[in-house]
Design a protein around this motif. Structure first.
Motif, PDB file in Angstrom:
ATOM      1  N   ARG A   1       1.367  12.807   2.100  1.00  0.00           N
ATOM      2  CA  ARG A   1       1.786  11.455   1.703  1.00  0.00           C
ATOM      3  C   ARG A   1       1.603  10.455   2.850  1.00  0.00           C
ATOM      4  O   ARG A   1       1.017   9.381   2.676  1.00  0.00           O
ATOM      5  N   ARG A   2       2.100  10.844   4.031  1.00  0.00           N
ATOM      6  CA  ARG A   2       2.056   9.906   5.156  1.00  0.00           C
ATOM      7  C   ARG A   2       0.630   9.669   5.649  1.00  0.00           C
ATOM      8  O   ARG A   2       0.272   8.534   6.001  1.00  0.00           O
ATOM      9  N   ALA A   3      -0.187  10.718   5.681  1.00  0.00           N
ATOM     10  CA  ALA A   3      -1.580  10.533   6.104  1.00  0.00           C
ATOM     11  C   ALA A   3      -2.323   9.614   5.149  1.00  0.00           C
ATOM     12  O   ALA A   3      -3.173   8.814   5.576  1.00  0.00           O
ATOM     13  N   THR A   4      -2.018   9.710   3.864  1.00  0.00           N
ATOM     14  CA  THR A   4      -2.659   8.817   2.890  1.00  0.00           C
ATOM     15  C   THR A   4      -2.275   7.365   3.165  1.00  0.00           C
ATOM     16  O   THR A   4      -3.120   6.454   3.059  1.00  0.00           O
ATOM     17  N   LYS A   5      -1.029   7.134   3.527  1.00  0.00           N
ATOM     18  CA  LYS A   5      -0.599   5.777   3.876  1.00  0.00           C
ATOM     19  C   LYS A   5      -1.320   5.269   5.128  1.00  0.00           C
ATOM     20  O   LYS A   5      -1.764   4.112   5.174  1.00  0.00           O
TER      21      LYS A   5
ATOM     22  N   LEU B   1       0.837  -1.203   0.000  1.00  0.00           N
ATOM     23  CA  LEU B   1       0.000   0.000   0.000  1.00  0.00           C
ATOM     24  C   LEU B   1       0.872   1.254   0.000  1.00  0.00           C
ATOM     25  O   LEU B   1       0.633   2.195  -0.770  1.00  0.00           O
ATOM     26  N   ASP B   2       1.887   1.252   0.863  1.00  0.00           N
ATOM     27  CA  ASP B   2       2.806   2.398   0.922  1.00  0.00           C
ATOM     28  C   ASP B   2       3.467   2.622  -0.440  1.00  0.00           C
ATOM     29  O   ASP B   2       3.595   3.760  -0.911  1.00  0.00           O
ATOM     30  N   ALA B   3       3.900   1.525  -1.060  1.00  0.00           N
ATOM     31  CA  ALA B   3       4.607   1.630  -2.340  1.00  0.00           C
ATOM     32  C   ALA B   3       3.683   2.174  -3.430  1.00  0.00           C
ATOM     33  O   ALA B   3       4.100   2.982  -4.276  1.00  0.00           O
ATOM     34  N   TRP B   4       2.410   1.738  -3.422  1.00  0.00           N
ATOM     35  CA  TRP B   4       1.459   2.240  -4.416  1.00  0.00           C
ATOM     36  C   TRP B   4       1.270   3.745  -4.253  1.00  0.00           C
ATOM     37  O   TRP B   4       1.255   4.500  -5.247  1.00  0.00           O
ATOM     38  N   ILE B   5       1.147   4.192  -3.010  1.00  0.00           N
ATOM     39  CA  ILE B   5       0.955   5.629  -2.756  1.00  0.00           C
ATOM     40  C   ILE B   5       2.184   6.416  -3.182  1.00  0.00           C
ATOM     41  O   ILE B   5       2.072   7.479  -3.813  1.00  0.00           O
ATOM     42  N   ASP B   6       3.373   5.902  -2.883  1.00  0.00           N
ATOM     43  CA  ASP B   6       4.589   6.583  -3.325  1.00  0.00           C
ATOM     44  C   ASP B   6       4.639   6.688  -4.852  1.00  0.00           C
ATOM     45  O   ASP B   6       5.004   7.729  -5.409  1.00  0.00           O
ATOM     46  N   ALA B   7       4.254   5.615  -5.529  1.00  0.00           N
ATOM     47  CA  ALA B   7       4.324   5.585  -6.992  1.00  0.00           C
ATOM     48  C   ALA B   7       3.324   6.544  -7.631  1.00  0.00           C
ATOM     49  O   ALA B   7       3.536   7.006  -8.765  1.00  0.00           O
ATOM     50  N   HIS B   8       2.226   6.834  -6.930  1.00  0.00           N
ATOM     51  CA  HIS B   8       1.169   7.683  -7.482  1.00  0.00           C
ATOM     52  C   HIS B   8       1.097   9.056  -6.810  1.00  0.00           C
ATOM     53  O   HIS B   8       0.133   9.799  -7.025  1.00  0.00           O
ATOM     54  N   PHE B   9       2.135   9.382  -6.034  1.00  0.00           N
ATOM     55  CA  PHE B   9       2.026  10.608  -5.240  1.00  0.00           C
ATOM     56  C   PHE B   9       2.047  11.871  -6.105  1.00  0.00           C
ATOM     57  O   PHE B   9       1.325  12.832  -5.820  1.00  0.00           O
ATOM     58  N   ASP B  10       2.826  11.884  -7.155  1.00  0.00           N
ATOM     59  CA  ASP B  10       2.825  13.051  -8.038  1.00  0.00           C
ATOM     60  C   ASP B  10       1.431  13.279  -8.621  1.00  0.00           C
ATOM     61  O   ASP B  10       0.964  14.422  -8.743  1.00  0.00           O
TER      62      ASP B  10
END
Length: 418
Positions: A403-407, A8-17
């Protein structure tokens, strides 16, 4: 489930932009309330999320009802994501309406400019940021965890600044939604389980106009208003001796936020209108608070009339009209799974456990509670409202908090929908 959380964290990082660009698009559509012409923002939001396959139900509040309320247009959105039989229905609510920018901005309030890791703009922190945290947490959940039961709803509403009655209140009263649990837009460093109530009153003080050259032929409504204001401020001082037992909430307080009156500098004012805001701690009874304020205002008016020596038709009168009654939010049984999941994952992502506390603010989350739906307030934002510049110039959101709150939210959703 540790590998799921990491994915989940990795998906959010990949889509953060992409998430940041989505938030920028939302900030660039003004939703100043007043005047409260917010249907265009709902249309833009629905258009943007349709690109992900999210279908937004558009629930337009009848135009006359909106105008009678003091706004211009409201279209609330519900996005329903059903996963299968059984499980719970969890709602995620954020509001798109916001106060006008005001003065003193160094950044364009609708520019969504990024500087030193912060995104600036009106509603960047409260609460268009959580349109993005909730949406991208939900997208991550569906991409990685693929829940098979229950459902999640996104509620994007446009009436929090006026009290929420035509936002969540309208959706709930129309029977358009009935979730089991809900999470509302908030900040990242605390889980809010209670908040103050708010009573707003309009006080009209009526005297008699006169030429300033012959002041004794009139009755000065502004001078009477001073008596009323002094009495109200004395009440405010006394409130400091009253303490709430809810952590994060101190004592009641009162603010006179607007004064209107008079016609010219050479005219004795014949009418003055005060607008006041009374914050109520969860332990207070709103009916008793309102009755007390009526008494204070009427007693002060009578005091002025005795001091001025006027009576009968010459006496100053004061009329009190309620503008808003927002009841306090109190914790409902059943909110513990929300609190536990958010605290657990915030500790993992932020490195600290956010306390479960009350806040002196009031929100439209209370309306879910009044319908028996347990909820909490959590989302993207700093430790304090002051840090966010909400309702001030240069409102901003720290993108790392976003970013962190989304995770945290994606991880919590995975637990709650398992």
């Amino acid at each position: 489930m540790s590998s799921d959380y990491e994915q989940l964290d990795a998906w959010i990082d990949a889509h953060f932009d992409e998430q940041v660009r989505f938030l920028q698009e939302l900030v660039r559509v003004p939703t100043d309330t007043p005047p409260g012409n917010n249907a265009a923002h709902a249309e833009r939001t629905a258009e943007l999320i349709a690109a992900w396959g999210f279908e937004a139900e558009k629930h337009a509040v009848p135009e006359q009802q909106v105008r009678d309320y003091g706004m211009q247009s409201i279209t609330n959105l519900i996005v329903r994501r059903p996963y299968g039989p059984g499980g719970i229905t969890l709602a995620l609510n954020a509001h798109g309406d916001v106060v006008p920018p005001g003065e003193g901005w160094k950044h364009d309030p609708y520019g969504a400019e990024i500087e030193d890791g912060k995104l600036y703009g009106r509603a960047a922190a409260v609460s268009k940021s959580d349109f993005s945290t909730f949406s991208f947490a939900l997208r991550a959940l569906e991409a990685v965890a693929r829940p098979s039961k229950g459902s999640i709803e996104l509620h994007f509403t446009y009436d929090e600044e006026f009290g929420g009655l035509l936002g969540p209140g309208w959706l709930l009263s129309q029977g358009l939604t009935k979730p089991d649990l809900m999470i509302a837009a908030g900040f990242s460093y605390e889980v809010v389980t209670a908040h103050n109530g708010c009573l707003q009153l309009e006080v009209t003080i009526q005297g008699r106009m006169a030429h300033a050259a012959v002041p004794n032929t009139g009755v000065d409504a502004l001078q009477a208003a001073v008596f009323v204001m002094n009495a109200l401020y004395a009440e405010n001082s006394a409130y400091q001796a009253v303490s709430s037992k809810v952590k994060g909430i101190s004592h009641p307080y009162l603010n006179i936020g607007r004064i209107e009156g008079g016609t010219n500098t050479n005219v004795i004012p014949g009418k003055v209108v005060l607008k006041l805001d009374r914050r109520m701690i969860p332990e207070e009874n709103p009916a008793k608070v309102e009755a007390r304020l009526h008494k204070v205002i009427q007693d002060a008016t009578r005091h002025f009339n005795r001091w001025r020596g006027v009576k009968g038709a010459d006496a100053v009168t004061s009329d009190v009209r309620r503008i808003l009654l927002a009841r306090a939010m109190t914790p409902l049984p059943g909110n513990q799974p929300l609190v536990g999941a958010l605290q657990r994952h915030a500790q993992a992502v932020f490195g600290q456990i956010p306390p479960a506390v009350g806040t002196p603010l009031y929100t439209d989350v209370r309306l879910y509670g009044e319908h028996g739906i347990p909820g909490v307030i959590y989302g993207a934002g700093p430790r304090t409202v002051l840090e966010s510049h909400a309702k001030r110039s240069d409102e901003r959101i720290d993108l790392e908090d976003l970013r962190r709150a989304t995770k945290v939210l994606a991880r919590a959703l995975a637990d709650l929908m398992a």
